[in-house]
Design a protein around this motif. Structure first.
Motif, PDB file in Angstrom:
ATOM      1  N   GLY A  65       0.748  -1.059   0.062  1.00  0.00           N
ATOM      2  CA  GLY A  65      -0.078  -0.235  -0.059  1.00  0.00           C
ATOM      3  C   GLY A  65       0.751   1.226   0.005  1.00  0.00           C
ATOM      4  O   GLY A  65       0.480   2.302  -0.832  1.00  0.00           O
ATOM      5  N   ALA A  66       1.923   1.105   0.444  1.00  0.00           N
ATOM      6  CA  ALA A  66       2.998   2.346   0.549  1.00  0.00           C
ATOM      7  C   ALA A  66       3.380   2.644  -0.638  1.00  0.00           C
ATOM      8  O   ALA A  66       3.570   3.755  -1.282  1.00  0.00           O
ATOM      9  CB  ALA A  66       4.193   2.007   1.640  1.00  0.00           C
ATOM     10  N   SER A  67       3.862   1.553  -1.494  1.00  0.00           N
ATOM     11  CA  SER A  67       4.251   1.811  -2.843  1.00  0.00           C
ATOM     12  C   SER A  67       3.272   2.305  -3.842  1.00  0.00           C
ATOM     13  O   SER A  67       3.476   3.353  -4.636  1.00  0.00           O
ATOM     14  CB  SER A  67       4.966   0.861  -3.346  1.00  0.00           C
ATOM     15  N   TYR A  68       1.922   1.754  -3.580  1.00  0.00           N
ATOM     16  CA  TYR A  68       0.831   2.287  -4.492  1.00  0.00           C
ATOM     17  C   TYR A  68       0.551   3.714  -4.139  1.00  0.00           C
ATOM     18  O   TYR A  68       0.109   4.499  -4.986  1.00  0.00           O
ATOM     19  CB  TYR A  68      -0.202   1.385  -4.454  1.00  0.00           C
ATOM     20  N   GLY A  69       0.324   3.947  -2.885  1.00  0.00           N
ATOM     21  CA  GLY A  69       0.294   5.340  -2.321  1.00  0.00           C
ATOM     22  C   GLY A  69       1.203   6.358  -2.874  1.00  0.00           C
ATOM     23  O   GLY A  69       0.704   7.358  -3.238  1.00  0.00           O
ATOM     24  N   ALA A  70       2.215   5.838  -2.858  1.00  0.00           N
ATOM     25  CA  ALA A  70       3.518   6.781  -3.141  1.00  0.00           C
ATOM     26  C   ALA A  70       3.198   7.175  -4.785  1.00  0.00           C
ATOM     27  O   ALA A  70       3.493   8.363  -5.540  1.00  0.00           O
ATOM     28  CB  ALA A  70       4.838   6.254  -3.099  1.00  0.00           C
ATOM     29  N   ASP A  71       2.843   6.127  -5.655  1.00  0.00           N
ATOM     30  CA  ASP A  71       2.526   6.146  -6.924  1.00  0.00           C
ATOM     31  C   ASP A  71       1.478   7.130  -7.400  1.00  0.00           C
ATOM     32  O   ASP A  71       1.595   8.197  -8.229  1.00  0.00           O
ATOM     33  CB  ASP A  71       2.322   5.029  -7.744  1.00  0.00           C
ATOM     34  N   GLY A  72       0.237   6.915  -6.501  1.00  0.00           N
ATOM     35  CA  GLY A  72      -0.803   8.054  -6.519  1.00  0.00           C
ATOM     36  C   GLY A  72      -0.441   9.354  -6.379  1.00  0.00           C
ATOM     37  O   GLY A  72      -0.664  10.345  -7.102  1.00  0.00           O
ATOM     38  N   TRP A  73       0.366   9.436  -5.351  1.00  0.00           N
ATOM     39  CA  TRP A  73       0.709  10.883  -4.826  1.00  0.00           C
ATOM     40  C   TRP A  73       1.698  11.500  -6.107  1.00  0.00           C
ATOM     41  O   TRP A  73       1.544  12.721  -6.269  1.00  0.00           O
ATOM     42  CB  TRP A  73       1.511  10.718  -3.433  1.00  0.00           C
ATOM     43  N   SER A  74       2.525  10.633  -6.420  1.00  0.00           N
ATOM     44  CA  SER A  74       3.541  11.160  -7.793  1.00  0.00           C
ATOM     45  C   SER A  74       2.895  11.533  -8.725  1.00  0.00           C
ATOM     46  O   SER A  74       3.222  12.620  -9.291  1.00  0.00           O
ATOM     47  CB  SER A  74       4.278   9.995  -7.922  1.00  0.00           C
ATOM     48  N   GLN A  75       1.748  10.739  -9.507  1.00  0.00           N
ATOM     49  CA  GLN A  75       1.197  11.314 -10.467  1.00  0.00           C
ATOM     50  C   GLN A  75       0.463  12.576 -10.293  1.00  0.00           C
ATOM     51  O   GLN A  75       0.431  13.544 -11.303  1.00  0.00           O
ATOM     52  CB  GLN A  75      -0.066  10.339 -10.852  1.00  0.00           C
ATOM     53  N   VAL A  76      -0.043  12.882  -9.174  1.00  0.00           N
ATOM     54  CA  VAL A  76      -1.095  14.096  -8.841  1.00  0.00           C
ATOM     55  C   VAL A  76       0.232  15.360  -8.342  1.00  0.00           C
ATOM     56  O   VAL A  76      -0.277  16.471  -9.118  1.00  0.00           O
ATOM     57  CB  VAL A  76      -1.898  13.866  -7.933  1.00  0.00           C
ATOM     58  N   ARG A  77       1.165  15.094  -7.820  1.00  0.00           N
ATOM     59  CA  ARG A  77       1.999  15.879  -7.524  1.00  0.00           C
ATOM     60  C   ARG A  77       2.886  16.249  -8.453  1.00  0.00           C
ATOM     61  O   ARG A  77       3.545  17.335  -8.245  1.00  0.00           O
ATOM     62  CB  ARG A  77       2.686  15.536  -6.032  1.00  0.00           C
ATOM     63  N   GLY A  78       3.240  15.425  -9.236  1.00  0.00           N
ATOM     64  CA  GLY A  78       4.387  15.650 -10.405  1.00  0.00           C
ATOM     65  C   GLY A  78       5.860  15.675  -9.839  1.00  0.00           C
ATOM     66  O   GLY A  78       6.562  16.034 -10.624  1.00  0.00           O
ATOM     67  N   LEU A  79       5.896  14.827  -8.762  1.00  0.00           N
ATOM     68  CA  LEU A  79       7.262  14.751  -8.225  1.00  0.00           C
ATOM     69  C   LEU A  79       7.305  12.963  -7.946  1.00  0.00           C
ATOM     70  O   LEU A  79       6.470  12.550  -8.099  1.00  0.00           O
ATOM     71  CB  LEU A  79       7.483  15.393  -6.796  1.00  0.00           C
ATOM     72  N   PRO A  80       8.689  12.379  -7.900  1.00  0.00           N
ATOM     73  CA  PRO A  80       8.661  10.947  -7.411  1.00  0.00           C
ATOM     74  C   PRO A  80       8.102  10.754  -6.343  1.00  0.00           C
ATOM     75  O   PRO A  80       8.316  11.596  -5.266  1.00  0.00           O
ATOM     76  CB  PRO A  80      10.138  10.780  -7.603  1.00  0.00           C
ATOM     77  N   GLY A  81       7.442   9.719  -6.082  1.00  0.00           N
ATOM     78  CA  GLY A  81       6.983   9.171  -4.965  1.00  0.00           C
ATOM     79  C   GLY A  81       8.032   8.525  -4.251  1.00  0.00           C
ATOM     80  O   GLY A  81       8.953   8.057  -4.746  1.00  0.00           O
ATOM     81  N   VAL A  82       8.027   8.602  -2.661  1.00  0.00           N
ATOM     82  CA  VAL A  82       9.072   8.081  -2.060  1.00  0.00           C
ATOM     83  C   VAL A  82       8.539   6.981  -1.172  1.00  0.00           C
ATOM     84  O   VAL A  82       7.689   7.413  -0.196  1.00  0.00           O
ATOM     85  CB  VAL A  82       9.802   9.250  -1.135  1.00  0.00           C
ATOM     86  N   VAL A  83       9.402   6.053  -1.049  1.00  0.00           N
ATOM     87  CA  VAL A  83       9.025   4.920  -0.167  1.00  0.00           C
ATOM     88  C   VAL A  83      10.134   4.728   0.794  1.00  0.00           C
ATOM     89  O   VAL A  83      11.227   4.268   0.391  1.00  0.00           O
ATOM     90  CB  VAL A  83       8.435   3.583  -0.740  1.00  0.00           C
TER      91      VAL A  83
END
Length: 560
Positions: A75-93
């Motif tokens: 869930g952490a890595s999927y959450g980071a991916d969703g955050w990344s797409q919307v925020r425009g920055l790499p997701g960090v896990v």
């Protein structure tokens, strides 16, 4: 007055108790790495604290980085991916060593398959303890090698300087090549040791301008497009960097735009030239084959998008891509235009306009063309979508009539998504549909929705998934409740794995292992502290309206 109880609000609403960092004054490698990330604007990280990862957490408050604790590292890595797409920055896990890292790999593999930026940080065994097999906590034979088989780069570093450099290099690579996740393993003794880099070394570095294409290649592409009478544009995830220039190009050429699911929203999907993200449909295949030029921007034109269809046009194929190997796969180009779409699309615009202004013999200004019959094509695609899955189409259309125009919709590898939402959700902007059509993982939708809501709290976010997919990550409902997120989750319950059941029937296999016992979904939601709302097709619209108006997390259960 004493300041012992004062707090300072950090970005993202994470509170910093005054003096919190004083208990460990050394500037560790962990802190240097997080300083570097913070400098690039990253204010949210995802993971679960563990025995070996504690030094990653020590400086977070002071740096204004909010940790999101999920109930599973997947869930952490999927959450980071969703955050990344919307925020425009790499997701960090951030994970602990061993099982924590390995649990996160479905999200990392998703980011790799979908070409998205992600940074995974994990501790490793101390220097000199590699491959010792002595029964230490979380001992794993070769975690960096395991991860390296899945991500773009995985490296076990030997110093703070090396770890910091990896982050700088990753940020530049994310900007100038096909984004791939990276993993940095930091040996525990190095992670906790004083950093061997000055603070100046962690400051963000200029990322440079997007790379244009060679002028000769641009000229060849302009020639092919200007000579066509019925051009069409296929926009993939790599086209999104072009922003509004892509719509300008489409309008100049009077070229309809069809997208991949990762390119969905590349132009507003209610625009007259948008054909949506329906490459899977035979109507779309037939239309593309009828055109006399095809401009592909930032897509590998993969099987997972085409579902076996042929889209070879009657004229030249022009391909624009940041990576030449991707530009050469699946559909052979007549004209190759290597470069970043952020630079190349403006180059094409300038070339076409200059050619039209010059008014050479036989030249017609592209904007003088018309694209007739698109409404009929679009309607035919919708009708084919309804034919494939009438009930899924109907419930999607009902929901889309209710949700606000600026909604972010999180889907999953559920029939309700790939046979419904991809067609009937009209994305106004990119990354409005969170999905992963190539990796096609289950359990993605709910944590991705959580990441998206954290990245854009001002926008409505709705999670629409099947029961099988939701059960993969139902524990993250607790994460959403704990964070106080206004997040409607719509569970479409077909009693198990509907597509696989149908696949078995199609192969004359008596369905086995696909019909699942269901929980009482409403009571389950209430047990998590969410609001549970039962729905039928007749009450669906009103129930979704109620969910959108409900404070906090809600779950709508729709049995079909």
């Amino acid at each position: 007055m004493s300041n012992e109880n004062t707090v300072t609000a950090a970005p993202g609403g994470f509170e910093n108790p005054a003096g919190a960092a004083s208990s460990h004054p050394e500037r560790t490698t962990a802190r240097a790495v997080l300083e570097t990330l913070r400098g690039y604007g990253i204010d949210t990280v995802f993971g679960i604290p563990g025995t070996h990862s504690l030094e990653f957490y020590r400086p977070l408050r002071e740096l204004g980085i909010r940790p999101i604790t999920t109930r599973h590292e997947q869930g952490a890595s999927y959450g980071a991916d969703g955050w990344s797409q919307v925020r425009g920055l790499p997701g960090v896990v951030i994970t602990t060593s061993g099982p924590g890292l390995l649990n996160s790999l479905s999200g990392a593999a998703t980011a790799y398959a979908e070409s998205r930026p992600m940074i995974l940080l994990s501790p490793g065994r101390p220097v000199g303890h590699d491959f010792r097999d002595i029964g230490s906590l979380h001992e794993t034979k070769n975690p960096s090698a395991a991860v390296n088989a899945i991500v773009g780069v995985s490296r076990r570093v030997t110093s703070a300087a090396e770890a910091v450099t990896m982050i700088h290099d990753a940020m530049r690579d994310f900007a100038h090549s096909r984004p791939r996740p990276i993993h940095i393993e930091i040996p525990l003794d190095i992670l906790e040791a004083p950093a061997d880099v000055p603070e100046s070394a962690t400051a963000p570095r200029p990322l440079g301008e997007p790379a244009p294409a060679p002028e000769a290649d641009v000229a060849a592409a302009v020639e092919a497009l200007a000579a066509s009478e019925r051009p069409v544009i296929l926009a993939g995830g790599g086209s999104l960097a072009a922003g509004e220039h892509l719509l300008e190009l489409a309008e100049l050429l009077e070229a309809p735009v069809i997208t991949t699911t990762n390119g969905k929203g590349a132009i507003p999907e209610k625009h007259r030239l948008s054909l949506g993200a329906d490459l899977r449909l035979s109507t779309a295949h037939e239309f593309l084959r009828s055109r006399d030029a095809l401009l592909v921007i930032g897509s590998k034109v993969g099987e997972a998008e085409l579902w076996g269809g042929d889209i070879t046009p009657q004229g030249p194929v022009v391909r624009v891509d940041i990576m030449r190997d991707q530009m050469l796969c699946n559909l052979t180009p007549d004209v190759e235009v290597p470069g970043n779409s952020a630079a190349v699309v403006p180059q094409l615009l300038a070339g076409l306009r200059a050619r039209a202004d010059a008014g050479g013999p036989g030249d017609v200004a592209p904007s003088a063309r018309t694209a007739p019959g698109l409404r009929e094509v679009f309607d035919a695609m919708d009708e084919e979508g309804r034919t494939w899955a009438p009930e899924l189409a109907a419930l999607n259309e009902t929901i889309m009539d209710v949700v606000p125009d600026d909604t972010i919709l999180a889907g999953d590898s559920s029939q309700v998504t790939y046979m419904g939402s991809t067609t009937f959700f009209r994305a106004p902007v990119p990354h409005s549909l969170l999905y992963m059509g190539t990796y096609a993982t289950l359990g993605y939708g709910l944590p991705a929705a959580i990441g998206a809501k954290l990245a854009a709290p001002e926008r409505p976010v709705v999670c629409l998934v099947g029961d099988g997919a939701l059960m993969f990550s139902i524990q993250e409902l607790m994460t959403a409740v704990e964070l106080g997120l206004d997040l409607p989750v719509i569970c479409v319950d077909n009693g198990g794995y509907g597509e696989i059941r149908q696949n078995m029937v199609d192969r004359s296999i008596q369905p086995l292992g696909v019909d699942l016992v269901q929980p009482d979904w409403v009571r389950l939601a209430e047990g998590f502290g969410a609001t549970g709302l039962p729905a039928t097709m007749d009450t669906l619209a009103d129930t979704v309206r109620t969910a959108l108006e409900t404070k906090g997390t809600s779950l709508v259960h729709l049995k079909i």
